[in-house]
Scaffold this motif. Structure first.
Motif, PDB file in Angstrom:
ATOM      1  N   ALA A  47     130.683  13.634   2.503  1.00  0.00           N
ATOM      2  CA  ALA A  47     129.855  13.144   1.083  1.00  0.00           C
ATOM      3  C   ALA A  47     129.935  11.763   0.906  1.00  0.00           C
ATOM      4  O   ALA A  47     128.631  11.418   0.310  1.00  0.00           O
ATOM      5  CB  ALA A  47     130.732  14.149  -0.045  1.00  0.00           C
ATOM      6  N   CYS A  48     130.826  11.073   1.083  1.00  0.00           N
ATOM      7  CA  CYS A  48     130.759   9.522   0.928  1.00  0.00           C
ATOM      8  C   CYS A  48     129.835   8.983   1.876  1.00  0.00           C
ATOM      9  O   CYS A  48     129.142   8.083   1.202  1.00  0.00           O
ATOM     10  CB  CYS A  48     132.360   9.059   0.831  1.00  0.00           C
ATOM     11  SG  CYS A  48     133.337   9.463  -0.307  1.00  0.00           S
ATOM     12  N   THR A  51     126.432   9.979   0.674  1.00  0.00           N
ATOM     13  CA  THR A  51     125.879   9.290  -0.563  1.00  0.00           C
ATOM     14  C   THR A  51     125.652   8.000  -0.418  1.00  0.00           C
ATOM     15  O   THR A  51     124.667   7.561  -0.995  1.00  0.00           O
ATOM     16  CB  THR A  51     127.376   9.257  -1.630  1.00  0.00           C
ATOM     17  OG1 THR A  51     127.543  10.728  -1.852  1.00  0.00           O
ATOM     18  CG2 THR A  51     126.842   8.577  -3.035  1.00  0.00           C
ATOM     19  N   PRO A  61     131.379  10.559  -4.660  1.00  0.00           N
ATOM     20  CA  PRO A  61     131.785  12.057  -4.426  1.00  0.00           C
ATOM     21  C   PRO A  61     133.184  12.115  -4.709  1.00  0.00           C
ATOM     22  O   PRO A  61     133.677  13.248  -4.939  1.00  0.00           O
ATOM     23  CB  PRO A  61     131.490  12.276  -3.146  1.00  0.00           C
ATOM     24  CG  PRO A  61     130.474  11.314  -2.763  1.00  0.00           C
ATOM     25  CD  PRO A  61     130.493  10.049  -3.651  1.00  0.00           C
ATOM     26  N   ASP A  64     134.461  14.208  -7.732  1.00  0.00           N
ATOM     27  CA  ASP A  64     134.474  15.681  -7.854  1.00  0.00           C
ATOM     28  C   ASP A  64     135.882  16.205  -7.596  1.00  0.00           C
ATOM     29  O   ASP A  64     136.087  17.395  -8.280  1.00  0.00           O
ATOM     30  CB  ASP A  64     133.582  16.172  -6.538  1.00  0.00           C
ATOM     31  CG  ASP A  64     132.236  16.089  -6.570  1.00  0.00           C
ATOM     32  OD1 ASP A  64     131.775  15.816  -7.627  1.00  0.00           O
ATOM     33  OD2 ASP A  64     131.496  16.382  -5.594  1.00  0.00           O
ATOM     34  N   THR A  73     128.176  16.105  -6.538  1.00  0.00           N
ATOM     35  CA  THR A  73     127.592  16.936  -5.941  1.00  0.00           C
ATOM     36  C   THR A  73     126.301  17.346  -6.620  1.00  0.00           C
ATOM     37  O   THR A  73     125.321  17.425  -6.292  1.00  0.00           O
ATOM     38  CB  THR A  73     128.413  17.808  -5.095  1.00  0.00           C
ATOM     39  OG1 THR A  73     129.592  17.424  -4.525  1.00  0.00           O
ATOM     40  CG2 THR A  73     127.494  18.810  -4.371  1.00  0.00           C
ATOM     41  N   THR A 101     130.310  23.641  -1.945  1.00  0.00           N
ATOM     42  CA  THR A 101     130.322  22.339  -1.833  1.00  0.00           C
ATOM     43  C   THR A 101     129.759  21.738  -0.361  1.00  0.00           C
ATOM     44  O   THR A 101     128.803  20.840  -0.151  1.00  0.00           O
ATOM     45  CB  THR A 101     131.369  21.608  -2.301  1.00  0.00           C
ATOM     46  OG1 THR A 101     131.762  22.173  -3.427  1.00  0.00           O
ATOM     47  CG2 THR A 101     131.324  20.246  -2.488  1.00  0.00           C
ATOM     48  N   TRP A 105     126.338  20.111   0.631  1.00  0.00           N
ATOM     49  CA  TRP A 105     126.190  18.607   1.313  1.00  0.00           C
ATOM     50  C   TRP A 105     125.460  18.581   2.608  1.00  0.00           C
ATOM     51  O   TRP A 105     124.621  17.817   3.004  1.00  0.00           O
ATOM     52  CB  TRP A 105     127.414  17.926   1.395  1.00  0.00           C
ATOM     53  CG  TRP A 105     128.117  17.416   0.017  1.00  0.00           C
ATOM     54  CD1 TRP A 105     128.914  17.820  -0.654  1.00  0.00           C
ATOM     55  CD2 TRP A 105     127.610  16.110  -0.317  1.00  0.00           C
ATOM     56  NE1 TRP A 105     128.991  17.035  -1.658  1.00  0.00           N
ATOM     57  CE2 TRP A 105     128.127  16.114  -1.707  1.00  0.00           C
ATOM     58  CE3 TRP A 105     126.677  15.262  -0.206  1.00  0.00           C
ATOM     59  CZ2 TRP A 105     128.058  14.779  -2.436  1.00  0.00           C
ATOM     60  CZ3 TRP A 105     126.360  14.174  -0.749  1.00  0.00           C
ATOM     61  CH2 TRP A 105     127.163  13.888  -2.226  1.00  0.00           C
TER      62      TRP A 105
END
Length: 128
Positions: A47-48, A51, A61, A64, A73, A101, A105
């Motif tokens: 996610a990082c 992003t 992220p 979260d 998210t 989740t 992503w």
């Protein structure tokens, strides 16, 4: 006798085949197995990275972890829908961000990959 030369800029044609739907479904993990495995086994890292590729803060992220609904998210999904003109609702985004989740992503990653295809100019040479 003088001759007048008129130069006109080339006409550019831009074809757009952009849809108002997600390019892949939430469970289409087989479209990119390595990314889905990475997202499943290390979702915060994945996610990082995504992003950052999207142009936002790398650590967003990690917020979260603080709540029940993964706010980062959810906000990334809503932002992506607005940027790419994808139909949907915040309620649906909230449900997907909370319950799936990793899959959310992965879907966003596939969408960024599909929509970041460089624009090709067709017939961009000046005609004489």
């Amino acid at each position: 006798m003088t001759t007048k030369v008129v130069i006109t800029p080339p006409s550019m044609v831009l074809e757009s085949r952009v849809s108002d739907e997600w390019g892949s479904g939430i469970c289409d993990c087989c479209d990119d197995v390595p990314e889905c495995c990475f997202a499943f086994w290390c979702c915060p890292c994945f996610a990082c990275i995504k992003t950052k590729e999207y142009g936002q803060c790398l650590c967003l992220p990690l917020l979260d972890i603080c709540g029940i609904v993964p706010a980062a998210t959810l906000s990334m999904r809503v932002s992506m829908r607005h940027r790419y003109g994808i139909k949907g609702t915040i309620c649906n985004d909230c449900l997907i961000a909370t319950c799936c989740t990793s899959c959310a992503w992965c879907q966003m990653s596939r969408e960024m990959n599909k929509r970041s295809i460089p624009i090709a100019l067709i017939n961009a040479r000046p005609t004489l």
